[in-house]
Design an enzyme around this catalytic site. Structure first.
Site, mmCIF file in Angstrom:
data_model
loop_
_atom_site.group_PDB
_atom_site.id
_atom_site.type_symbol
_atom_site.label_atom_id
_atom_site.label_comp_id
_atom_site.label_asym_id
_atom_site.label_seq_id
_atom_site.Cartn_x
_atom_site.Cartn_y
_atom_site.Cartn_z
ATOM 1 N N MET A 7 -14.229 -2.079 -0.273
ATOM 2 C CA MET A 7 -14.709 -3.432 -0.569
ATOM 3 C C MET A 7 -14.100 -4.436 0.411
ATOM 4 S SD MET A 7 -15.241 -3.638 -4.644
ATOM 5 C CE MET A 7 -13.536 -3.944 -5.095
ATOM 6 N N GLY A 14 -3.534 0.975 3.299
ATOM 7 C CA GLY A 14 -4.064 2.052 2.438
ATOM 8 C C GLY A 14 -5.453 2.455 2.889
ATOM 9 N N HIS A 15 -6.298 1.444 3.175
ATOM 10 C CA HIS A 15 -7.641 1.752 3.672
ATOM 11 C C HIS A 15 -7.562 2.454 5.032
ATOM 12 C CE1 HIS A 15 -8.609 -1.989 1.176
ATOM 13 N NE2 HIS A 15 -9.375 -1.068 0.629
ATOM 14 N N GLY A 59 -9.307 7.119 -2.116
ATOM 15 C CA GLY A 59 -7.865 7.050 -2.315
ATOM 16 C C GLY A 59 -7.478 7.464 -3.730
ATOM 17 N N LYS A 115 -5.230 6.248 -5.270
ATOM 18 C CA LYS A 115 -4.853 4.999 -5.956
ATOM 19 C C LYS A 115 -5.761 4.729 -7.156
ATOM 20 C CE LYS A 115 -3.651 0.533 -6.379
ATOM 21 N NZ LYS A 115 -4.873 -0.152 -6.596
ATOM 22 N N GLN A 168 -11.588 6.598 -10.698
ATOM 23 C CA GLN A 168 -12.734 6.545 -9.784
ATOM 24 C C GLN A 168 -12.925 7.889 -9.092
ATOM 25 O OE1 GLN A 168 -13.718 3.073 -7.183
ATOM 26 N NE2 GLN A 168 -12.663 4.250 -5.625
ATOM 27 N N LEU A 222 -0.294 -0.397 -2.336
ATOM 28 C CA LEU A 222 -1.068 -1.411 -1.619
ATOM 29 C C LEU A 222 -2.395 -1.621 -2.329
ATOM 30 C CD1 LEU A 222 -0.596 -0.574 2.173
ATOM 31 C CD2 LEU A 222 0.862 -1.873 0.633
ATOM 32 N N SER A 232 -5.876 -4.674 -2.332
ATOM 33 C CA SER A 232 -6.425 -5.954 -1.858
ATOM 34 C C SER A 232 -6.048 -7.069 -2.815
ATOM 35 C CB SER A 232 -7.948 -5.876 -1.741
ATOM 36 O OG SER A 232 -8.317 -4.810 -0.898
HETATM 37 P P1 AMP Z 1 -11.261 -0.796 -2.504
HETATM 38 O O1 AMP Z 1 -11.531 -1.554 -1.240
HETATM 39 O O2 AMP Z 1 -10.182 -1.368 -3.337
HETATM 40 O O3 AMP Z 1 -12.522 -0.491 -3.270
HETATM 41 O O4 AMP Z 1 -10.711 0.616 -2.038
HETATM 42 C C1 AMP Z 1 -11.438 1.422 -1.145
HETATM 43 C C2 AMP Z 1 -10.801 2.769 -1.077
HETATM 44 O O5 AMP Z 1 -9.450 2.636 -0.638
HETATM 45 C C3 AMP Z 1 -10.741 3.474 -2.449
HETATM 46 O O6 AMP Z 1 -11.020 4.855 -2.273
HETATM 47 C C4 AMP Z 1 -9.322 3.241 -2.868
HETATM 48 O O7 AMP Z 1 -8.832 4.232 -3.739
HETATM 49 C C5 AMP Z 1 -8.606 3.311 -1.527
HETATM 50 N N1 AMP Z 1 -7.306 2.652 -1.615
HETATM 51 C C6 AMP Z 1 -7.044 1.380 -2.001
HETATM 52 N N2 AMP Z 1 -5.715 1.149 -2.011
HETATM 53 C C7 AMP Z 1 -5.115 2.308 -1.625
HETATM 54 C C8 AMP Z 1 -3.762 2.725 -1.449
HETATM 55 N N3 AMP Z 1 -2.748 1.919 -1.680
HETATM 56 N N4 AMP Z 1 -3.536 4.000 -1.059
HETATM 57 C C9 AMP Z 1 -4.562 4.851 -0.838
HETATM 58 N N5 AMP Z 1 -5.855 4.520 -0.988
HETATM 59 C C10 AMP Z 1 -6.136 3.269 -1.370
#
Ligand code: AMP
Length: 292
Positions: free
Chosen positions: A31, A37-38, A149, A151, A155, A186, A188
């Site tokens: 997103m 992390g991303h 992730g 995290k 999901q 980490l 967003s």
């Molecule tokens: P998001 O942008 O929050 O939807 O996350 C996009 C992808 O990044 C998802 O697969 C999350 O699980 C992964 N993600 C977000 N934060 C982390 C993190 N700290 N460590 C590993 N993966 C992450």
């Protein structure tokens, strides 16, 4: 690339480019508001595929009324710069109109019973919206593998189950959680936290570490791991616990207090108005633990 036709045409061309062997495509759905992390997911994707596609889409379908859709951080220019520096040529950043030309789609994926637990209980409809957009992204990009992730453990579970249930022709790869030195995972949403809240948010990973350390003793039950984690959360008054649960990794359903065996501990809490989640694997059977 903001249009579906564009991403399909460019990928079709790249797939064919003079290669004897068909290149493998990895998709990393995000997103945006990208952090390390991303970027770790991107690195992982690069290790296992020839072509890496990152999608950036703040999916309105997975936000409920009163959630942070409008104020969710959008940093597209900075994201594109980071991805260019990381050597990612394929970024798919569609508008909501491109993804949902009719507004709300009539057909959706439903996440089933596990989709109503934990994050789904706090955010009704969230996982239906998430699975629907993930299914669309899989169909648009046609990846061989998609990297998610750990995290977002629930999901990951639901996406893996959707792929199995619907026989989607790709593999899901799961990358470990990237944390700050303090232990804070980490996210967003961490940018919503002020300094005091950020310090308090450390309680989530501290609680998981406390549970992991009890489990490492080799003779702990789920109930004992939960008690250790609860103590750590209660020591941080700014942290309002939503749920703390130990689930079975295969069913994602809660285990009983006496349970011993492979398990995952999930935690969600509000720090101020910011909702944070974290999780860790616990092997309550042998005392082996992992931070994945
Ligand atoms: P998001 O942008 O929050 O939807 O996350 C996009 C992808 O990044 C998802 O697969 C999350 O699980 C992964 N993600 C977000 N934060 C982390 C993190 N700290 N460590 C590993 N993966 C992450």
């Amino acid at each position: 690339m903001g249009s579906i036709a564009d991403v399909r045409a460019r990928l079709a061309a790249a797939r064919q480019e003079g290669a004897a062997a068909v290149p493998r495509v990895a998709l990393v759905p995000t997103m945006g508001a990208l952090h390390d992390g991303h970027l770790a997911l991107v690195e992982r994707a690069r290790e296992i595929a020839d072509i890496v596609v990152v999608s950036i889409f703040v999916n309105p379908l997975q936000f409920g009324a009163g959630e942070d859709l409008d104020r969710y951080p959008r940093t597209l220019d900075a994201d594109l710069t980071r991805l260019a520096e990381a050597g990612v040529p394929f970024v798919f950043a569609p508008t909501a109109r491109e993804m949902y030309p009719e507004g709300s789609p009539g057909t959706r994926v439903t996440a089933g019973a596990v989709g109503s637990l934990y994050e789904g209980a706090a955010r009704p409809g969230h996982f239906d919206g998430m699975l629907t957009v993930v299914a669309k992204l899989f169909n648009i990009v046609g990846p061989d593998v998609a990297v998610f992730g750990q995290k977002d453990a629930q999901q990951v579970f639901l996406v893996q189950r959707m792929v199995a249930d619907l026989d989607l022709p790709l593999r899901i790869d799961v990358a470990p959680i990237v944390r700050e030195e303090s232990g804070l995972a980490l996210s967003s949403r961490n940018r919503y936290l002020d300094e005091a809240q950020r310090a308090a948010a450390h309680a989530l990973s501290a609680a998981l570490a406390a549970a992991a350390s009890v489990a490492r003793g080799g003779d702990a039950t789920a109930g004992q791991a939960l008690a250790a984690a609860r103590d750590a959360i209660e020591a941080a008054p700014m942290v309002k616990l939503d749920y703390l649960v130990v689930v079975h990794p295969h069913t994602f359903l809660p285990v009983g207090d006496d349970y011993r065996g492979p398990a995952r501990m999930l935690v969600a809490a509000l720090v101020g108005t910011t909702r944070l989640i974290d999780n860790t694997a616990l092997d309550l059977d042998t005392g082996r633990t992992s931070t994945r």
